[in-house]
Design a protein around this motif. Sequence first.
Motif, PDB file in Angstrom:
ATOM      1  N   TRP A  41      30.385  45.654  65.371  1.00 52.48           N
ATOM      2  CA  TRP A  41      30.882  44.438  66.006  1.00 52.48           C
ATOM      3  C   TRP A  41      29.817  43.340  66.004  1.00 52.48           C
ATOM      4  O   TRP A  41      30.129  42.175  65.732  1.00 52.48           O
ATOM      5  CB  TRP A  41      31.325  44.713  67.443  1.00 52.48           C
ATOM      6  N   TRP A  45      30.310  39.906  64.011  1.00 48.29           N
ATOM      7  CA  TRP A  45      30.320  38.662  64.799  1.00 48.29           C
ATOM      8  C   TRP A  45      29.313  37.679  64.212  1.00 48.29           C
ATOM      9  O   TRP A  45      29.649  36.516  63.979  1.00 48.29           O
ATOM     10  CB  TRP A  45      30.001  38.964  66.264  1.00 48.29           C
ATOM     11  N   THR A  49      30.959  34.409  62.284  1.00 49.81           N
ATOM     12  CA  THR A  49      30.760  33.152  63.012  1.00 49.81           C
ATOM     13  C   THR A  49      29.671  32.321  62.351  1.00 49.81           C
ATOM     14  O   THR A  49      29.726  31.085  62.389  1.00 49.81           O
ATOM     15  CB  THR A  49      30.419  33.406  64.493  1.00 49.81           C
ATOM     16  N   ASN A  94      27.034  37.255  70.589  1.00 47.06           N
ATOM     17  CA  ASN A  94      26.423  38.496  70.114  1.00 47.06           C
ATOM     18  C   ASN A  94      25.790  39.258  71.278  1.00 47.06           C
ATOM     19  O   ASN A  94      25.919  40.483  71.369  1.00 47.06           O
ATOM     20  CB  ASN A  94      25.389  38.185  69.044  1.00 47.06           C
ATOM     21  N   ILE A  97      28.551  40.941  73.293  1.00 53.26           N
ATOM     22  CA  ILE A  97      29.063  42.135  72.605  1.00 53.26           C
ATOM     23  C   ILE A  97      28.100  43.301  72.795  1.00 53.26           C
ATOM     24  O   ILE A  97      28.516  44.417  73.134  1.00 53.26           O
ATOM     25  CB  ILE A  97      29.290  41.842  71.106  1.00 53.26           C
TER      26      ILE A  97
END
Length: 171
Positions: A41, A45, A49, A94, A97
């Motif tokens: 993840w 991310w 992004t 980030n 997450i």
Amino acid sequence: MGLFSFFKKEENYEEILSSLEHDIRQAEKQRSLAIERMDWWAYNWLFYTGICWLAYLIGYILYIWPERHDSQSSGFLMHSTMVGVSPLLVYYGNMTIKTMCKRVINRHEARISRLREDLKERLDELKKKTAFDTTKNLIDRYSGGERNLAAEQQMEKGPKARLKQEAKNRR
């Protein structure tokens, strides 16, 4: 023997210990999967992004920046703010997450440590119930007395003599 003692089932320590060991392995596997998911993840991310921000920055430089003084520059301040704030959004997204995933990982680690403590308690209970330590000491003390004396003599002689004796024993 009590009146209802036949209802009390004796604990099968082998099944209990094997189930605890199985639970520990499962929890460790779940922990490793949670770490892999966190890495996946976080990487995705940052990658996606980052690409979006880069595309927005290129569009900003090519289309918005040259027209900043014209009558069409009504959204210049908003676009400039987005170019400046987007890296912060990427970074803190980030961090969010990773924080959420680390909470899950910490729960798995707490479960693993709790299961290991339970396993240790069960082993100690089994040792007390079967008098394992005293039996082991008695067996060590009285079985193979000659072997124990030879081992003590080897310890006194030193490592070189012990290695020579082991080599002779192998032949």
